[in-house]
Design an enzyme around this catalytic site. Sequence first.
Site, PDB file in Angstrom:
ATOM      1  N   GLU A   1       1.052  -1.639  -0.139  1.00  0.00           N
ATOM      2  CA  GLU A   1       0.085   0.317  -0.061  1.00  0.00           C
ATOM      3  C   GLU A   1       0.978   1.431   0.097  1.00  0.00           C
ATOM      4  O   GLU A   1       0.723   2.539  -1.048  1.00  0.00           O
ATOM      5  CB  GLU A   1      -1.022   0.253   1.174  1.00  0.00           C
ATOM      6  CG  GLU A   1      -1.970   1.124   1.278  1.00  0.00           C
ATOM      7  CD  GLU A   1      -1.205   1.984   2.480  1.00  0.00           C
ATOM      8  OE1 GLU A   1      -1.550   2.761   2.879  1.00  0.00           O
ATOM      9  OE2 GLU A   1      -1.801   1.229   3.914  1.00  0.00           O
TER      10      GLU A   1
ATOM     11  N   GLU B   1      10.337   1.373   2.397  1.00  0.00           N
ATOM     12  CA  GLU B   1       9.196   1.656   2.991  1.00  0.00           C
ATOM     13  C   GLU B   1       9.070   0.341   3.814  1.00  0.00           C
ATOM     14  O   GLU B   1       8.200   0.485   4.141  1.00  0.00           O
ATOM     15  CB  GLU B   1       7.508   1.721   1.519  1.00  0.00           C
ATOM     16  CG  GLU B   1       7.579   3.033   0.422  1.00  0.00           C
ATOM     17  CD  GLU B   1       7.548   4.136   1.310  1.00  0.00           C
ATOM     18  OE1 GLU B   1       6.849   3.875   2.094  1.00  0.00           O
ATOM     19  OE2 GLU B   1       7.946   4.690   1.383  1.00  0.00           O
TER      20      GLU B   1
END
Length: 527
Positions: A68, A143
């Site tokens: 995401e 991330e």
Amino acid sequence: MEVNDRIHGFCLKHKEYIHEVDSTAYTFEHEKSGARLFFLANDDDNKVFSISFRTPPVDDTGVAHIVEHSTLCGSRKYPLKEPFVELVKGSLNTFLNAMTYPDKTMYPVASRNDKDFQNLMDVYLDAVFYPNMRENPQVLMQEGWHYEIEKKEDPLAYSGVVYNEMKGALSSPDDLLESRIMHALYPETTYGHESGGDPEAIPDLTQEKFIAFHAKYYHPSNSYIYLYGAMDIEEKLRYLDEEYLSHFDRIPVPSKIDLQPAFSHLKRETVPYPVSEEEGTDEKTFLALSWTTGQSLDHKAMMGLEILEHALLRTPAAPLRKALIDAKLGRDVDSIFETDMLQPFFSIIVNNAEPERLDDFYHLTMTKLQQLAENGIDRELLEASINLMEFRLREADFGSAPKGLIYGIRIMKSWLYGGAPETYLRYEDLLQEMKDGLSGRYFESLVETYFLANPHRSLLAMVPDTQMAARREKEQQEKLVAKKAAMSDAEIEATIAATQALKERQQSPETEEALRMIPVLKLSDIR
């Protein structure tokens, strides 16, 4: 538009007016790609778009959460490091975010400005279908997680946005408690895994598994597209078909959510959580009694249980809350009724307790529920809870969040599991059934069915441990020391170079060429 009409590759499957949200609902299917689309047409200029995917995790690496974050790190059309940072500077959005749930990932945006709305949609669609994360390993490093070392003599460390975020989140007792409750209730299904990621498991995520997760689930055949508000829907369907969906063929996507087989008896568990030595451990235990409660597709039962939660546990006069407080089992009583999943769960929690009070908590709760079922629940209490729910549903005031966004989240309670998307938008008939239920034993029967006669329950004590954080830190350091010891000089040099390259990428400004790709509003686009 009428049912079975075909418009720009979409077939209209269902159409109806929904009085409760003053909108006409259209359910479409894109025939070539298999994408589903639900449109709520009305005159609200605060338009909403979202694209969601069913993303059930099979481990605790947090891959759904990391993907995401990562899809938003540049794409085919928008090759910046962080298109959204630049996009926001020239946008009039009323909402811009992405959310990972235990079984789905949602990408919603909203804007009152037509041009802005179209820009946001395009950046999001390009991000989910053509993200740079597939080619650039630095995205997972940034991330998700990576080994970090700057000089050869330095110790090896872990770093990464989601790694650090979840380290913080799971050191909060409330977040950890919910995670442990789900792990206890759903040991054999996706809901037993930590969709956000457990810091101990996140470093097990490889680039191959990361890419494979995106390839498996981020396909139009596994997508749920939602549009809301005043817009030219034919123009939007044409755009979706031509720019994105027509480039994909329908495929089977194995993303079905399995049900946890019911327990035959109560499961008991004691789990630790970290506290500092200064805090101490007196009255720091959490006691939780939890049940799975049917399926979210049963909207009537879910509404009934929500009313029950409020009446029994959420007001000063709530009888179950009062009994638990009066018994001095702990300092406060809380509850969770989680319905954003196929198999919802209901938890009653006592905070600031001691572990030896667990049995008293269990017996008192079950005895009180038995009494309420046999003697009846105060009608005035139930009526007040129904009235509050009715007020909230009719008012549709969600603070700063656009109401179209909340409707978009709500429809997923049924749509994601094969139900009609409009199920959770309707409430008039159900409210009447709740009021009618006051004259009979409807609410008492819910207590009997979902709490007293339901063996699928867990009793959990989450106890404070002053040594846990230090133990974990020591284990992690030992693991990292062993890892570094097993690396050759060349591998250490490569890790130093990768750490340096990632920092340079993060600190380097976007190129003028890349910045020009981001759509910016002109004065003429604004009313």
